[in-house]
Design an enzyme around this catalytic site. Structure first.
Site, PDB file in Angstrom:
ATOM      1  N   HIS A   1      -1.821  15.237 -26.688  1.00  0.00           N
ATOM      2  CA  HIS A   1      -1.843  13.852 -26.225  1.00  0.00           C
ATOM      3  C   HIS A   1      -3.113  13.079 -26.587  1.00  0.00           C
ATOM      4  CE1 HIS A   1       1.644  15.253 -24.055  1.00  0.00           C
ATOM      5  NE2 HIS A   1       1.896  14.042 -23.592  1.00  0.00           N
TER       6      HIS A   1
ATOM      7  N   LYS B   1       2.218  11.874 -11.676  1.00  0.00           N
ATOM      8  CA  LYS B   1       1.468  10.878 -12.455  1.00  0.00           C
ATOM      9  C   LYS B   1       2.341   9.644 -12.579  1.00  0.00           C
ATOM     10  CE  LYS B   1      -1.831  13.287 -15.457  1.00  0.00           C
ATOM     11  NZ  LYS B   1      -2.271  13.587 -16.841  1.00  0.00           N
TER      12      LYS B   1
ATOM     13  N   HIS C   1      -1.345  10.161 -27.986  1.00  0.00           N
ATOM     14  CA  HIS C   1      -1.406   8.850 -27.323  1.00  0.00           C
ATOM     15  C   HIS C   1      -2.046   7.795 -28.231  1.00  0.00           C
ATOM     16  CE1 HIS C   1      -0.892   9.850 -22.738  1.00  0.00           C
ATOM     17  NE2 HIS C   1       0.260   9.673 -23.356  1.00  0.00           N
TER      18      HIS C   1
ATOM     19  N   ASN D   1      -1.879  18.238 -21.277  1.00  0.00           N
ATOM     20  CA  ASN D   1      -2.195  17.121 -22.157  1.00  0.00           C
ATOM     21  C   ASN D   1      -2.360  17.565 -23.608  1.00  0.00           C
ATOM     22  OD1 ASN D   1      -3.890  14.232 -22.466  1.00  0.00           O
ATOM     23  ND2 ASN D   1      -2.541  14.379 -20.699  1.00  0.00           N
TER      24      ASN D   1
ATOM     25  N   ARG E   1      -5.052  21.229 -15.118  1.00  0.00           N
ATOM     26  CA  ARG E   1      -3.924  20.356 -15.473  1.00  0.00           C
ATOM     27  C   ARG E   1      -4.073  19.754 -16.873  1.00  0.00           C
ATOM     28  NH1 ARG E   1      -0.397  16.069 -11.892  1.00  0.00           N
ATOM     29  NH2 ARG E   1       0.886  15.407 -13.659  1.00  0.00           N
TER      30      ARG E   1
ATOM     31  N   GLU F   1       8.132  17.777 -25.562  1.00  0.00           N
ATOM     32  CA  GLU F   1       7.390  18.210 -24.359  1.00  0.00           C
ATOM     33  C   GLU F   1       7.805  19.643 -23.980  1.00  0.00           C
ATOM     34  OE1 GLU F   1       4.887  16.437 -23.422  1.00  0.00           O
ATOM     35  OE2 GLU F   1       5.357  14.310 -23.128  1.00  0.00           O
TER      36      GLU F   1
ATOM     37  N   HIS G   1       7.518   8.507 -27.406  1.00  0.00           N
ATOM     38  CA  HIS G   1       6.403   9.298 -26.870  1.00  0.00           C
ATOM     39  C   HIS G   1       6.399  10.730 -27.431  1.00  0.00           C
ATOM     40  CE1 HIS G   1       3.382  10.708 -24.034  1.00  0.00           C
ATOM     41  NE2 HIS G   1       4.193  11.707 -23.696  1.00  0.00           N
TER      42      HIS G   1
ATOM     43  N   LYS H   1       5.466  23.458 -15.773  1.00  0.00           N
ATOM     44  CA  LYS H   1       4.697  22.271 -15.379  1.00  0.00           C
ATOM     45  C   LYS H   1       4.334  22.317 -13.901  1.00  0.00           C
ATOM     46  CE  LYS H   1       3.978  17.414 -15.376  1.00  0.00           C
ATOM     47  NZ  LYS H   1       4.217  16.078 -15.873  1.00  0.00           N
TER      48      LYS H   1
ATOM     49  N   GLU I   1      -5.825  16.914 -11.730  1.00  0.00           N
ATOM     50  CA  GLU I   1      -6.404  17.104 -13.061  1.00  0.00           C
ATOM     51  C   GLU I   1      -7.933  17.240 -13.046  1.00  0.00           C
ATOM     52  OE1 GLU I   1      -4.205  15.255 -16.455  1.00  0.00           O
ATOM     53  OE2 GLU I   1      -6.205  14.721 -17.149  1.00  0.00           O
TER      54      GLU I   1
ATOM     55  N   ARG J   1       0.817  -1.233   0.000  1.00  0.00           N
ATOM     56  CA  ARG J   1       0.000   0.000   0.000  1.00  0.00           C
ATOM     57  C   ARG J   1       0.842   1.270   0.000  1.00  0.00           C
ATOM     58  NH1 ARG J   1      -3.263  -2.506   3.933  1.00  0.00           N
ATOM     59  NH2 ARG J   1      -4.840  -3.778   2.932  1.00  0.00           N
TER      60      ARG J   1
HETATM   61  N1  LIG Z   1       4.331  10.934 -15.673  1.00  0.00           N
HETATM   62  C1  LIG Z   1       4.315  11.935 -16.526  1.00  0.00           C
HETATM   63  O1  LIG Z   1       3.910  13.052 -16.211  1.00  0.00           O
HETATM   64  C2  LIG Z   1       4.839  11.719 -17.912  1.00  0.00           C
HETATM   65  C3  LIG Z   1       5.107  12.823 -18.722  1.00  0.00           C
HETATM   66  C4  LIG Z   1       5.605  12.607 -20.008  1.00  0.00           C
HETATM   67  C5  LIG Z   1       5.855  11.307 -20.449  1.00  0.00           C
HETATM   68  N2  LIG Z   1       5.609  10.267 -19.622  1.00  0.00           N
HETATM   69  C6  LIG Z   1       5.933   8.890 -20.042  1.00  0.00           C
HETATM   70  O2  LIG Z   1       7.341   8.810 -20.195  1.00  0.00           O
HETATM   71  C7  LIG Z   1       7.655   7.748 -21.091  1.00  0.00           C
HETATM   72  C8  LIG Z   1       8.719   8.193 -22.065  1.00  0.00           C
HETATM   73  O3  LIG Z   1       9.873   8.518 -21.334  1.00  0.00           O
HETATM   74  P1  LIG Z   1      11.296   8.626 -22.031  1.00  0.00           P
HETATM   75  O4  LIG Z   1      11.176   9.370 -23.292  1.00  0.00           O
HETATM   76  O5  LIG Z   1      12.234   9.088 -21.005  1.00  0.00           O
HETATM   77  O6  LIG Z   1      11.576   7.114 -22.491  1.00  0.00           O
HETATM   78  P2  LIG Z   1      12.354   5.902 -21.800  1.00  0.00           P
HETATM   79  O7  LIG Z   1      12.167   5.887 -20.352  1.00  0.00           O
HETATM   80  O8  LIG Z   1      11.960   4.717 -22.587  1.00  0.00           O
HETATM   81  O9  LIG Z   1      13.887   6.246 -22.097  1.00  0.00           O
HETATM   82  C9  LIG Z   1      14.314   6.327 -23.429  1.00  0.00           C
HETATM   83  C10 LIG Z   1      15.532   5.432 -23.709  1.00  0.00           C
HETATM   84  O10 LIG Z   1      16.707   6.085 -23.230  1.00  0.00           O
HETATM   85  C11 LIG Z   1      17.476   5.186 -22.415  1.00  0.00           C
HETATM   86  N3  LIG Z   1      18.179   6.044 -21.476  1.00  0.00           N
HETATM   87  C12 LIG Z   1      17.680   6.660 -20.382  1.00  0.00           C
HETATM   88  N4  LIG Z   1      18.584   7.516 -19.869  1.00  0.00           N
HETATM   89  C13 LIG Z   1      19.693   7.413 -20.639  1.00  0.00           C
HETATM   90  C14 LIG Z   1      20.946   8.081 -20.635  1.00  0.00           C
HETATM   91  N5  LIG Z   1      21.215   9.038 -19.759  1.00  0.00           N
HETATM   92  N6  LIG Z   1      21.851   7.732 -21.575  1.00  0.00           N
HETATM   93  C15 LIG Z   1      21.556   6.800 -22.523  1.00  0.00           C
HETATM   94  N7  LIG Z   1      20.376   6.163 -22.586  1.00  0.00           N
HETATM   95  C16 LIG Z   1      19.453   6.479 -21.659  1.00  0.00           C
HETATM   96  C17 LIG Z   1      16.444   4.258 -21.839  1.00  0.00           C
HETATM   97  O11 LIG Z   1      17.027   3.058 -21.423  1.00  0.00           O
HETATM   98  C18 LIG Z   1      15.512   4.080 -23.032  1.00  0.00           C
HETATM   99  O12 LIG Z   1      16.043   3.117 -23.904  1.00  0.00           O
HETATM  100  C19 LIG Z   1       6.355   7.373 -21.770  1.00  0.00           C
HETATM  101  O13 LIG Z   1       5.908   6.151 -21.243  1.00  0.00           O
HETATM  102  C20 LIG Z   1       5.417   8.493 -21.391  1.00  0.00           C
HETATM  103  O14 LIG Z   1       4.076   8.059 -21.346  1.00  0.00           O
HETATM  104  C21 LIG Z   1       5.120  10.449 -18.362  1.00  0.00           C
HETATM  105  O1  LIG Z   2       1.553  15.641 -16.337  1.00  0.00           O
HETATM  106  C1  LIG Z   2       0.545  15.699 -17.048  1.00  0.00           C
HETATM  107  O2  LIG Z   2      -0.573  15.950 -16.588  1.00  0.00           O
HETATM  108  C2  LIG Z   2       0.643  15.473 -18.491  1.00  0.00           C
HETATM  109  O3  LIG Z   2      -0.368  15.374 -19.176  1.00  0.00           O
HETATM  110  C3  LIG Z   2       2.006  15.355 -19.091  1.00  0.00           C
HETATM  111  C4  LIG Z   2       2.081  14.470 -20.314  1.00  0.00           C
HETATM  112  O4  LIG Z   2       3.209  14.910 -21.051  1.00  0.00           O
HETATM  113  C5  LIG Z   2       2.325  12.996 -19.989  1.00  0.00           C
HETATM  114  O5  LIG Z   2       2.544  12.292 -21.173  1.00  0.00           O
HETATM  115  C6  LIG Z   2       1.292  12.299 -19.136  1.00  0.00           C
HETATM  116  O6  LIG Z   2       1.747  11.053 -18.719  1.00  0.00           O
HETATM  117  C7  LIG Z   2      -0.011  12.071 -19.850  1.00  0.00           C
HETATM  118  O7  LIG Z   2      -0.973  11.741 -18.922  1.00  0.00           O
HETATM  119  P1  LIG Z   2      -2.277  10.915 -19.256  1.00  0.00           P
HETATM  120  O8  LIG Z   2      -3.153  11.211 -18.081  1.00  0.00           O
HETATM  121  O9  LIG Z   2      -2.841  11.426 -20.547  1.00  0.00           O
HETATM  122  O10 LIG Z   2      -1.879   9.498 -19.359  1.00  0.00           O
HETATM  123 ZN   LIG Z   3       3.647  13.483 -22.639  1.00  0.00          ZN
END
Ligand SMILES: NC(=O)c1ccc[n+]([C@@H]2O[C@H](COP(=O)([O-])OP(=O)(O)OC[C@H]3O[C@@H](n4cnc5c(N)ncnc54)[C@H](O)[C@@H]3O)[C@@H](O)[C@H]2O)c1
Ligand SMILES: O=C(O)C(=O)C[C@@H](O)[C@H](O)[C@H](O)COP(=O)(O)O
Ligand SMILES: [Zn+2]
Length: 345
Positions: free
Chosen positions: A228, A128, A232, A225, A221, A170, A248, A207, A217, A106
């Protein structure tokens, strides 16, 4: 927001202090094979005794199956509720590690150490967390803030150019929704900048300002998006066909073009503004090839967007460069037309 965000070349030096003050019972570090190789040697110096949990890199592994592996390892390592998970990686590691920590027993603590541009400017901030489910993006997840975020731009030195560009999308999104001047000033120089730290700080400020005002959200917030709803859907669809998969940020770039086109169609954005956005995004990102049958499938996937209510697709649109409006109802047909526009660019 409750989390503390440290940004800069000395950001990691703050980590031992946090670990000491909070007296966590155990420390585990989540890595993929790339962050183990490129980033862990740098992080290790700042950590007390700890264990490693390793998963395979990439969006295709942001799944329940990988979570099971993580929870299994957490169990074998006897992590208790006063343990902390350090997520060392991009958005995949941060989202999935955050989710696994948030529900294990939990909830145990976690810390984000983002190592991609995308995670440094966006994914590590705002709480998120989640995973994809049957190809649908972030379909399962929770909001949970990390204890802190440590953003060291030095990690970007080993990041492939394609990944840098993905993260840059982004940053562009943040300009398009909140900072017209920054958007107008850019002439593609951002990708080759020496000043990542400045760009990261600017994006994180935008952000975190939005997240602070509306962490769960309920309304505002949704501006984060932008790009997206369509992005997405494109990402989910192409992820199923391995060789065509987009990163992404690449998918969000397609989504921003389509949603800017819909903004213009709704009379919110001028022809001139749309053309400015087009010119810039097309200069940075290669065009993805989408056939008519791809377009039809992609548009249907938008019906799964988390911002929708009943069967209404609520999109975030631009009401000018630097200004976003959320909860704008759009139709599947408009998404189809916007994707056709994209293919003709
Ligand atoms: N939570 C949020 O608010 C939010 C916001 C935007 C995106 N996202 C999510 O984030 C994900 C995409 O993240 P990403 O673009 O970082 O992709 P990722 O985590 O897949 O990383 C991209 C690649 O780079 C490699 N890598 C990481 N750091 C490195 C470094 N310093 N040097 C060399 N290689 C390295 C990783 O192993 C991977 O192969 C998606 O799933 C997306 O939905 C979440
Ligand atoms: O932080 C947020 O809120 C965003 O929407 C940032 C986005 O760049 C990110 O990809 C996020 O994970 C999208 O959220 P989701 O709720 O559409 O899955
Ligand atoms: Zn995003």
């Amino acid at each position: 927001m409750t989390e503390t965000i440290h940004i800069g070349r000395d950001a990691l030096q703050e980590l031992p202090e946090l670990l000491k003050n909070r007296a966590f019972s155990r420390v585990a570090v989540l890595v993929d094979e790339n962050t183990l190789h490129h980033c862990y040697p740098q992080l290790k110096r700042h950590l007390p005794e700890h264990d490693l949990i390793q998963v395979k890199s990439g969006e295709a592994n942001k799944t329940l199956q990988t979570c099971e592996h993580i929870w299994q390892r957490m169990t074998e390592l006897n992590l208790d509720r006063w343990s902390v998970l350090v997520n060392l990686g991009g958005g995949v590691i941060g989202d999935m590690g955050g989710f696994c920590a948030a529900v294990f027993k939990r909830g145990i603590f976690f810390v984000q150490v983002p190592t991609t541009l995308l995670a440094q400017v966006d994914a590590s901030v705002g709480g998120k967390t989640g995973i994809d489910f049957h190809g649908l993006k972030n379909h399962i997840g929770v909001y949970q803030e990390p204890q802190a975020v440590f953003i060291d731009p030095a990690f970007l030195q080993t990041l492939p150019q394609r990944e840098l560009k993905s993260g840059y999308a982004e940053i562009i999104k943040h300009w398009l929704i909140a900072d017209k001047d920054m958007f107008m000033e850019q002439r593609h120089i951002g990708l080759f900048t020496e000043d990542w730290e400045g760009l990261i700080r600017h994006s994180v400020n935008i952000k975190s300002g939005v997240v602070e005002a509306d962490p769960l959200e309920g309304g505002l917030r949704k501006v984060l998006n932008f790009g997206h709803t369509v992005g997405h859907a494109v990402e989910s669809y192409l992820l199923e066909q391995q060789e065509r998969a987009l990163l992404h940020g690449e998918a969000v770039a397609v989504g921003m073009l389509c949603e800017a086109w819909i903004s213009k169609k709704h009379g919110l954005l001028s022809e001139q503004e749309l053309s400015r956005i087009e010119t810039f995004l097309v200069s940075v990102y290669e065009k993805a090839t989408l056939a008519e049958q791809d377009i039809q499938h992609i548009a249907q996937l938008a019906l799964q967007d988390k911002k929708n209510t009943k069967s209404t697709i609520n999109c975030t649109l631009l009401s000018g460069i630097g200004k976003a409006v959320y909860d704008q109802p759009i139709t599947v047909q408009e998404i189809i037309e916007s994707l056709r526009y994209y293919t003709l660019l």
